[in-house]
Design a protein around this motif. Structure first.
Motif, PDB file in Angstrom:
ATOM      1  N   ALA A 105      26.678  18.291  27.712  1.00  0.00           N
ATOM      2  CA  ALA A 105      26.704  18.980  28.999  1.00  0.00           C
ATOM      3  C   ALA A 105      28.013  19.157  30.147  1.00  0.00           C
ATOM      4  O   ALA A 105      28.935  20.088  30.473  1.00  0.00           O
ATOM      5  N   VAL A 106      28.529  17.965  29.661  1.00  0.00           N
ATOM      6  CA  VAL A 106      29.792  17.704  30.636  1.00  0.00           C
ATOM      7  C   VAL A 106      30.913  18.625  29.860  1.00  0.00           C
ATOM      8  O   VAL A 106      31.879  19.236  31.383  1.00  0.00           O
ATOM      9  N   SER A 107      30.875  18.677  28.327  1.00  0.00           N
ATOM     10  CA  SER A 107      32.439  19.178  28.414  1.00  0.00           C
ATOM     11  C   SER A 107      32.459  19.872  28.056  1.00  0.00           C
ATOM     12  O   SER A 107      33.831  20.970  28.823  1.00  0.00           O
ATOM     13  N   GLN A 108      30.564  20.975  27.411  1.00  0.00           N
ATOM     14  CA  GLN A 108      30.933  22.602  28.314  1.00  0.00           C
ATOM     15  C   GLN A 108      31.362  22.971  29.488  1.00  0.00           C
ATOM     16  O   GLN A 108      31.574  24.050  29.535  1.00  0.00           O
ATOM     17  N   GLY A 109      30.124  22.241  30.567  1.00  0.00           N
ATOM     18  CA  GLY A 109      31.608  22.686  31.624  1.00  0.00           C
ATOM     19  C   GLY A 109      32.523  22.619  31.778  1.00  0.00           C
ATOM     20  O   GLY A 109      33.389  23.243  32.096  1.00  0.00           O
ATOM     21  N   LEU A 110      33.289  21.707  31.151  1.00  0.00           N
ATOM     22  CA  LEU A 110      35.000  21.054  32.012  1.00  0.00           C
ATOM     23  C   LEU A 110      35.673  22.237  31.102  1.00  0.00           C
ATOM     24  O   LEU A 110      36.753  23.068  31.824  1.00  0.00           O
ATOM     25  N   ILE A 111      35.336  22.431  29.814  1.00  0.00           N
ATOM     26  CA  ILE A 111      36.002  23.916  28.706  1.00  0.00           C
ATOM     27  C   ILE A 111      35.595  25.149  29.573  1.00  0.00           C
ATOM     28  O   ILE A 111      36.910  25.416  29.130  1.00  0.00           O
ATOM     29  N   ILE A 112      34.518  25.670  30.189  1.00  0.00           N
ATOM     30  CA  ILE A 112      34.122  26.133  31.013  1.00  0.00           C
ATOM     31  C   ILE A 112      34.938  26.859  31.433  1.00  0.00           C
ATOM     32  O   ILE A 112      36.693  28.226  32.130  1.00  0.00           O
ATOM     33  N   THR A 113      35.100  25.941  32.641  1.00  0.00           N
ATOM     34  CA  THR A 113      36.382  25.706  33.784  1.00  0.00           C
ATOM     35  C   THR A 113      37.431  26.064  32.591  1.00  0.00           C
ATOM     36  O   THR A 113      38.004  26.623  33.961  1.00  0.00           O
ATOM     37  N   LEU A 114      37.935  25.589  31.739  1.00  0.00           N
ATOM     38  CA  LEU A 114      39.815  25.212  31.781  1.00  0.00           C
ATOM     39  C   LEU A 114      39.786  26.090  31.022  1.00  0.00           C
ATOM     40  O   LEU A 114      40.871  27.226  31.497  1.00  0.00           O
ATOM     41  N   ALA A 115      38.658  27.383  30.133  1.00  0.00           N
ATOM     42  CA  ALA A 115      39.212  28.718  30.393  1.00  0.00           C
ATOM     43  C   ALA A 115      39.138  30.317  30.614  1.00  0.00           C
ATOM     44  O   ALA A 115      39.810  30.299  30.667  1.00  0.00           O
ATOM     45  N   VAL A 116      38.376  29.356  31.648  1.00  0.00           N
ATOM     46  CA  VAL A 116      37.310  30.523  32.731  1.00  0.00           C
ATOM     47  C   VAL A 116      38.501  30.606  34.456  1.00  0.00           C
ATOM     48  O   VAL A 116      39.478  31.988  34.324  1.00  0.00           O
ATOM     49  N   ALA A 117      38.997  29.786  34.858  1.00  0.00           N
ATOM     50  CA  ALA A 117      39.666  29.676  35.889  1.00  0.00           C
ATOM     51  C   ALA A 117      41.820  30.038  36.236  1.00  0.00           C
ATOM     52  O   ALA A 117      41.874  31.022  36.532  1.00  0.00           O
ATOM     53  N   PRO A 118      41.827  30.206  34.614  1.00  0.00           N
ATOM     54  CA  PRO A 118      43.247  30.242  34.836  1.00  0.00           C
ATOM     55  C   PRO A 118      43.128  32.301  34.681  1.00  0.00           C
ATOM     56  O   PRO A 118      43.790  33.153  34.849  1.00  0.00           O
ATOM     57  N   VAL A 119      41.872  32.212  33.549  1.00  0.00           N
ATOM     58  CA  VAL A 119      41.944  33.984  33.623  1.00  0.00           C
ATOM     59  C   VAL A 119      41.796  34.371  34.822  1.00  0.00           C
ATOM     60  O   VAL A 119      42.584  35.696  35.493  1.00  0.00           O
ATOM     61  N   VAL A 120      40.783  33.895  35.645  1.00  0.00           N
ATOM     62  CA  VAL A 120      40.921  34.359  37.051  1.00  0.00           C
ATOM     63  C   VAL A 120      42.179  34.619  38.055  1.00  0.00           C
ATOM     64  O   VAL A 120      42.187  35.242  38.373  1.00  0.00           O
ATOM     65  N   ALA A 121      42.598  33.029  37.353  1.00  0.00           N
ATOM     66  CA  ALA A 121      43.679  33.062  38.532  1.00  0.00           C
ATOM     67  C   ALA A 121      44.924  34.413  38.232  1.00  0.00           C
ATOM     68  O   ALA A 121      45.284  34.866  39.105  1.00  0.00           O
ATOM     69  N   LEU A 122      44.603  34.513  36.590  1.00  0.00           N
ATOM     70  CA  LEU A 122      45.993  35.704  36.660  1.00  0.00           C
ATOM     71  C   LEU A 122      45.215  36.910  37.091  1.00  0.00           C
ATOM     72  O   LEU A 122      46.336  37.759  37.582  1.00  0.00           O
ATOM     73  N   MET A 123      43.977  36.907  36.959  1.00  0.00           N
ATOM     74  CA  MET A 123      43.800  38.486  37.377  1.00  0.00           C
ATOM     75  C   MET A 123      43.477  38.645  39.330  1.00  0.00           C
ATOM     76  O   MET A 123      43.607  39.912  39.072  1.00  0.00           O
ATOM     77  N   THR A 124      43.376  37.216  39.786  1.00  0.00           N
ATOM     78  CA  THR A 124      43.229  37.377  40.810  1.00  0.00           C
ATOM     79  C   THR A 124      44.860  38.020  41.852  1.00  0.00           C
ATOM     80  O   THR A 124      44.918  38.238  42.885  1.00  0.00           O
ATOM     81  N   LYS A 125      46.172  37.479  41.031  1.00  0.00           N
ATOM     82  CA  LYS A 125      47.328  37.113  41.678  1.00  0.00           C
ATOM     83  C   LYS A 125      47.657  38.168  42.327  1.00  0.00           C
ATOM     84  O   LYS A 125      48.115  37.424  43.307  1.00  0.00           O
ATOM     85  N   LYS A 126      47.284  39.116  41.870  1.00  0.00           N
ATOM     86  CA  LYS A 126      48.075  40.706  42.536  1.00  0.00           C
ATOM     87  C   LYS A 126      47.326  40.703  44.113  1.00  0.00           C
ATOM     88  O   LYS A 126      48.104  41.292  44.740  1.00  0.00           O
ATOM     89  N   THR A 127      46.402  40.415  44.177  1.00  0.00           N
ATOM     90  CA  THR A 127      45.687  40.676  46.140  1.00  0.00           C
ATOM     91  C   THR A 127      46.224  39.682  46.678  1.00  0.00           C
ATOM     92  O   THR A 127      45.914  40.006  47.851  1.00  0.00           O
ATOM     93  N   THR A 128      47.053  38.382  45.973  1.00  0.00           N
ATOM     94  CA  THR A 128      47.918  37.724  46.809  1.00  0.00           C
ATOM     95  C   THR A 128      48.695  38.240  47.767  1.00  0.00           C
ATOM     96  O   THR A 128      49.021  37.941  48.786  1.00  0.00           O
ATOM     97  N   GLU A 129      49.293  39.624  47.234  1.00  0.00           N
ATOM     98  CA  GLU A 129      50.290  39.992  48.317  1.00  0.00           C
ATOM     99  C   GLU A 129      50.772  40.466  49.236  1.00  0.00           C
ATOM    100  O   GLU A 129      51.199  39.977  50.419  1.00  0.00           O
ATOM    101  N   GLY A 130      49.279  41.126  49.816  1.00  0.00           N
ATOM    102  CA  GLY A 130      49.175  40.989  51.065  1.00  0.00           C
ATOM    103  C   GLY A 130      48.826  39.856  52.274  1.00  0.00           C
ATOM    104  O   GLY A 130      48.614  40.216  53.282  1.00  0.00           O
ATOM    105  N   ILE A 131      48.745  39.137  51.821  1.00  0.00           N
ATOM    106  CA  ILE A 131      49.040  38.011  52.846  1.00  0.00           C
ATOM    107  C   ILE A 131      49.901  37.487  52.991  1.00  0.00           C
ATOM    108  O   ILE A 131      50.698  37.050  52.476  1.00  0.00           O
ATOM    109  N   PRO A 132      50.060  37.223  54.656  1.00  0.00           N
ATOM    110  CA  PRO A 132      51.443  36.793  55.069  1.00  0.00           C
ATOM    111  C   PRO A 132      52.286  35.741  54.590  1.00  0.00           C
ATOM    112  O   PRO A 132      51.063  34.615  54.581  1.00  0.00           O
ATOM    113  N   GLY A 133      52.975  35.525  54.568  1.00  0.00           N
ATOM    114  CA  GLY A 133      53.368  34.252  53.995  1.00  0.00           C
ATOM    115  C   GLY A 133      53.077  33.496  52.460  1.00  0.00           C
ATOM    116  O   GLY A 133      54.008  33.280  51.268  1.00  0.00           O
ATOM    117  N   VAL A 134      52.536  34.002  52.170  1.00  0.00           N
ATOM    118  CA  VAL A 134      51.832  32.659  50.965  1.00  0.00           C
ATOM    119  C   VAL A 134      51.542  34.378  49.889  1.00  0.00           C
ATOM    120  O   VAL A 134      52.291  33.341  49.156  1.00  0.00           O
TER     121      VAL A 134
END
Length: 164
Positions: A105-134
């Motif tokens: 169960a721990v392994s599956q949770g970690l695998i899901i995290t490692l698969a989902v987090a990069p996809v979500v990160a790339l999908m939300t990268k565009k939304t950071t354009e409006g944040i000053p400085g960042v």
């Protein structure tokens, strides 16, 4: 941060963590009782210690320990010399079998995290354009670096907060 990076090593890291947990539980109960092997009562206390350590050391949800009846039934399978006690190696095999589903169960949770987090990160990268400085800094980072940083942050956050 080093602990989060160790988690990427997978099986070997989990095996070492489980062996530490098993040895600590066996030694703690053995030292308290003064006996070389674990009786049923000692074994059940050790099981509770192991599950406490699993819940502290491994990322994921809280795992409940088995009942006394479940432990008693399993003990009979692992008491190879039929003396009513488990030695260190019998105990190690017992705990590995008992916690196999938990580690999966721990392994599956970690695998899901490692698969989902990069996809979500790339999908939300565009939304950071409006944040000053960042926004400008994030947009200059290559996608692979940004996804890796976000994934590392998520894994670290999960480990610190015990979230699956």
């Amino acid at each position: 941060m080093g602990q989060a990076l160790e988690k990427f090593q997978g099986k070997e890291w989990r095996r070492k963590q489980m062996r530490k947990i098993i040895n600590n539980a066996f030694d703690r109960v053995k030292n308290d009782t003064g006996r070389a092997n674990l009786t049923f009562e000692d074994l059940y206390i050790s099981v509770l210690l192991v599950y406490n350590e699993i819940n502290k050391r491994l990322p994921g949800p809280h795992f409940d320990p088995p009942t006394k009846e479940q432990v008693r039934a399993m003990m009979q399978d692992y008491d190879l010399n039929l003396d009513g006690e488990l030695d260190r190696e019998e105990f190690a095999k017992f705990i590995q079998q008992l916690t196999a589903d938990t580690v999966i169960a721990v392994s599956q949770g970690l695998i899901i995290t490692l698969a989902v987090a990069p996809v979500v990160a790339l999908m939300t990268k565009k939304t950071t354009e409006g944040i000053p400085g960042v926004g400008k800094v994030v947009q200059r980072l290559p996608n692979s670096v940004y996804a890796s940083l976000v994934t590392l942050a998520v894994v670290t956050f999960q480990a610190e907060h015990g979230i699956e």
